[in-house]
Design a protein around this motif. Sequence first.
Motif, PDB file in Angstrom:
ATOM      1  N   LYS A  40       0.841  -1.191   0.000  1.00  0.00           N
ATOM      2  CA  LYS A  40       0.000   0.000   0.000  1.00  0.00           C
ATOM      3  C   LYS A  40       0.879   1.245   0.000  1.00  0.00           C
ATOM      4  O   LYS A  40       1.831   1.334   0.764  1.00  0.00           O
ATOM      5  CB  LYS A  40      -0.879  -0.023   1.251  1.00  0.00           C
ATOM      6  N   VAL A  41       0.538   2.196  -0.854  1.00  0.00           N
ATOM      7  CA  VAL A  41       1.250   3.475  -0.904  1.00  0.00           C
ATOM      8  C   VAL A  41       0.210   4.587  -0.901  1.00  0.00           C
ATOM      9  O   VAL A  41      -0.749   4.567  -1.678  1.00  0.00           O
ATOM     10  CB  VAL A  41       2.137   3.593  -2.170  1.00  0.00           C
ATOM     11  N   PRO A  57      -4.426   7.142  -2.292  1.00  0.00           N
ATOM     12  CA  PRO A  57      -3.757   5.957  -2.828  1.00  0.00           C
ATOM     13  C   PRO A  57      -2.895   6.305  -4.040  1.00  0.00           C
ATOM     14  O   PRO A  57      -3.276   7.123  -4.883  1.00  0.00           O
ATOM     15  CB  PRO A  57      -4.906   5.041  -3.235  1.00  0.00           C
ATOM     16  N   ALA A  58      -1.722   5.708  -4.089  1.00  0.00           N
ATOM     17  CA  ALA A  58      -0.809   5.874  -5.227  1.00  0.00           C
ATOM     18  C   ALA A  58      -0.347   4.483  -5.652  1.00  0.00           C
ATOM     19  O   ALA A  58      -0.372   3.542  -4.856  1.00  0.00           O
ATOM     20  CB  ALA A  58       0.381   6.742  -4.829  1.00  0.00           C
ATOM     21  N   ASP A  59       0.073   4.375  -6.903  1.00  0.00           N
ATOM     22  CA  ASP A  59       0.485   3.070  -7.428  1.00  0.00           C
ATOM     23  C   ASP A  59       1.825   3.198  -8.160  1.00  0.00           C
ATOM     24  O   ASP A  59       1.895   3.055  -9.377  1.00  0.00           O
ATOM     25  CB  ASP A  59      -0.597   2.534  -8.370  1.00  0.00           C
ATOM     26  N   PRO A  60       2.912   3.463  -7.403  1.00  0.00           N
ATOM     27  CA  PRO A  60       4.214   3.595  -8.062  1.00  0.00           C
ATOM     28  C   PRO A  60       4.767   2.235  -8.467  1.00  0.00           C
ATOM     29  O   PRO A  60       4.379   1.199  -7.924  1.00  0.00           O
ATOM     30  CB  PRO A  60       5.087   4.214  -6.968  1.00  0.00           C
ATOM     31  N   GLU A  61       5.673   2.262  -9.437  1.00  0.00           N
ATOM     32  CA  GLU A  61       6.467   1.071  -9.733  1.00  0.00           C
ATOM     33  C   GLU A  61       7.433   0.887  -8.572  1.00  0.00           C
ATOM     34  O   GLU A  61       7.784   1.859  -7.903  1.00  0.00           O
ATOM     35  CB  GLU A  61       7.286   1.264 -11.012  1.00  0.00           C
ATOM     36  N   ARG A 107       9.018   4.429  -7.987  1.00  0.00           N
ATOM     37  CA  ARG A 107       8.972   5.442  -9.049  1.00  0.00           C
ATOM     38  C   ARG A 107       7.515   5.811  -9.292  1.00  0.00           C
ATOM     39  O   ARG A 107       6.713   4.983  -9.696  1.00  0.00           O
ATOM     40  CB  ARG A 107       9.615   4.935 -10.335  1.00  0.00           C
ATOM     41  N   PHE A 108       7.216   7.100  -9.029  1.00  0.00           N
ATOM     42  CA  PHE A 108       5.862   7.622  -9.170  1.00  0.00           C
ATOM     43  C   PHE A 108       5.656   8.166 -10.573  1.00  0.00           C
ATOM     44  O   PHE A 108       6.604   8.564 -11.255  1.00  0.00           O
ATOM     45  CB  PHE A 108       5.620   8.730  -8.140  1.00  0.00           C
TER      46      PHE A 108
END
Length: 178
Positions: A78-79, A85-89, A97-98
Amino acid sequence: MSGQQDQSKPLASPDDLAQRLNCKPDDPKLILCLRLASDRFTGQSRNPILKGTDTIVLDGTGGRTVRLPVRPVTDVDKVLFNGQPADPEWSADGMLRFEHPVDGWRSIQVTYTHGYDPVPGDVDDAVLEQAAAIYQVMPGLASWTTGEESRTYSVAQSVGTSAAWSAAIAKYRIGGIL
């Protein structure tokens, strides 16, 4: 970090150390020496080594990448960026990495899993070697009496490090200089 991993679990087996030292694996002194050697390893490497899940809050510095403080990273659960909510690599080396630059002190919250299971062999070996050395080095006492004069000195012995220890610390160390 929240520290959901078992911090008291040693990085090597008490049975293996007992076999090296020809004693019982439940010997309190053996358990203490194994804990001390494990704590030294994680402290000097700045890496918890054992697999665990943590939640951490990081600063966004205006770029697209952020480094997590441990490795290897095995999962990012979870980020949140500014509470959203964010979904970076993410990479096993602990890089996030955003899609867009992230900025703001304490603006990124990450729940992630990291570490090794099982403990790598070179770490296990270095910890066993260090624990055995700690076990065998006992504080000494030197005293003598001559006539009416008596003198007593405490002799503290220390444990050095081996090439295997130094190599393992260098391999698993995170940040800083040796």
